[in-house]
Design a protein around this motif. Structure first.
Motif, PDB file in Angstrom:
ATOM      1  N   THR A 176      -4.699   3.334   2.855  1.00  0.00           N
ATOM      2  CA  THR A 176      -3.274   3.591   2.704  1.00  0.00           C
ATOM      3  C   THR A 176      -2.574   3.158   3.985  1.00  0.00           C
ATOM      4  O   THR A 176      -3.206   2.850   4.982  1.00  0.00           O
ATOM      5  CB  THR A 176      -3.001   5.080   2.456  1.00  0.00           C
ATOM      6  N   GLU A 177      -1.248   3.147   3.948  1.00  0.00           N
ATOM      7  CA  GLU A 177      -0.454   2.873   5.144  1.00  0.00           C
ATOM      8  C   GLU A 177       0.031   4.174   5.737  1.00  0.00           C
ATOM      9  O   GLU A 177       0.279   5.141   5.016  1.00  0.00           O
ATOM     10  CB  GLU A 177       0.747   1.981   4.803  1.00  0.00           C
TER      11      GLU A 177
ATOM     12  N   LEU B 112       0.818  -1.201   0.000  1.00  0.00           N
ATOM     13  CA  LEU B 112       0.000   0.000   0.000  1.00  0.00           C
ATOM     14  C   LEU B 112       0.858   1.260   0.000  1.00  0.00           C
ATOM     15  O   LEU B 112       1.953   1.269   0.561  1.00  0.00           O
ATOM     16  CB  LEU B 112      -0.903   0.021   1.246  1.00  0.00           C
ATOM     17  N   PRO B 113       0.358   2.351  -0.590  1.00  0.00           N
ATOM     18  CA  PRO B 113       1.089   3.622  -0.515  1.00  0.00           C
ATOM     19  C   PRO B 113       1.014   4.190   0.897  1.00  0.00           C
ATOM     20  O   PRO B 113       0.097   3.884   1.653  1.00  0.00           O
ATOM     21  CB  PRO B 113       0.343   4.512  -1.512  1.00  0.00           C
ATOM     22  N   LYS B 114       1.968   5.054   1.253  1.00  0.00           N
ATOM     23  CA  LYS B 114       2.045   5.619   2.596  1.00  0.00           C
ATOM     24  C   LYS B 114       1.508   7.046   2.600  1.00  0.00           C
ATOM     25  O   LYS B 114       1.766   7.817   1.695  1.00  0.00           O
ATOM     26  CB  LYS B 114       3.479   5.591   3.091  1.00  0.00           C
ATOM     27  N   THR B 115       0.721   7.390   3.651  1.00  0.00           N
ATOM     28  CA  THR B 115       0.206   8.739   3.831  1.00  0.00           C
ATOM     29  C   THR B 115       0.318   9.124   5.296  1.00  0.00           C
ATOM     30  O   THR B 115       0.646   8.297   6.142  1.00  0.00           O
ATOM     31  CB  THR B 115      -1.282   8.850   3.419  1.00  0.00           C
TER      32      THR B 115
ATOM     33  N   ARG C  84      -8.457  -1.064  -1.644  1.00  0.00           N
ATOM     34  CA  ARG C  84      -7.012  -1.169  -1.432  1.00  0.00           C
ATOM     35  C   ARG C  84      -6.369  -1.458  -2.780  1.00  0.00           C
ATOM     36  O   ARG C  84      -6.817  -2.349  -3.489  1.00  0.00           O
ATOM     37  CB  ARG C  84      -6.677  -2.316  -0.471  1.00  0.00           C
TER      38      ARG C  84
ATOM     39  N   LYS D 160       0.631   0.253  -4.765  1.00  0.00           N
ATOM     40  CA  LYS D 160       1.071   1.568  -5.240  1.00  0.00           C
ATOM     41  C   LYS D 160       1.604   1.533  -6.665  1.00  0.00           C
ATOM     42  O   LYS D 160       1.752   2.577  -7.294  1.00  0.00           O
ATOM     43  CB  LYS D 160       2.095   2.168  -4.288  1.00  0.00           C
TER      44      LYS D 160
END
Length: 148
Positions: free
Chosen positions: A143-144, A58-61, A114, A117
């Motif tokens: 997101t992560e 997952l993409p990070k935010t 989900r 990325k």
């Protein structure tokens, strides 16, 4: 004068067939506790394995995590662009039909999308469009947290 000798032995008078000490009705707690501890350990080890689902990077935010009380509907898109509904693979053309069926059954919770990325943004937008056209209005992206 004579004494009568009974067949009761030392205990004096006894009724026939009734033991001197009655059966114990209490449960023996030691084996019960041992079994409960073994089951607790088994479930503690197995629970994280059940909640993992499809592995997606997952993409990070920096957004805060949501509080979720019940298991929501999850739509996942892996690196190859394949879709999964609640970790069950669904063909791309069958996603709309399956989501429409769930909407007719009365499922009105938030849907979490989900996506890895590396997935093309167009593919994610296409899946989200399919979800909203199936009748779901509460759609969220997962997101992560990058502060790990």
């Amino acid at each position: 004068m004579g004494m009568s000798v009974g067949a009761g032995g030392k205990g004096g008078r006894r009724k026939r067939g009734v033991p001197r000490y009655g059966a114990m009705a209490d449960i023996n707690m030691t084996p019960f506790i041992d079994v409960m501890l073994v089951l607790l350990i088994i479930f503690m080890v197995a629970a994280p394995l059940l909640a993992s689902g499809v592995q997606i990077d997952l993409p990070k935010t920096s957004a805060a995590a949501l509080n979720v009380d019940q298991k929501p509907l999850s739509v996942a898109i892996d690196e190859k662009g394949d879709t999964f509904v609640n970790d069950v693979p669904v063909p791309a053309d069958g996603l709309a039909n399956q989501l429409s069926t769930m909407a007719k059954e009365g499922f009105d919770e938030r849907i979490y999308v989900r996506a890895a990325k590396t997935v093309n943004y167009g593919r994610v937008a296409e899946v989200m469009s399919t979800i909203t056209s199936a009748g779901f209005k509460k759609v969220a992206l997962v997101t992560e947290n990058d502060k790990q």
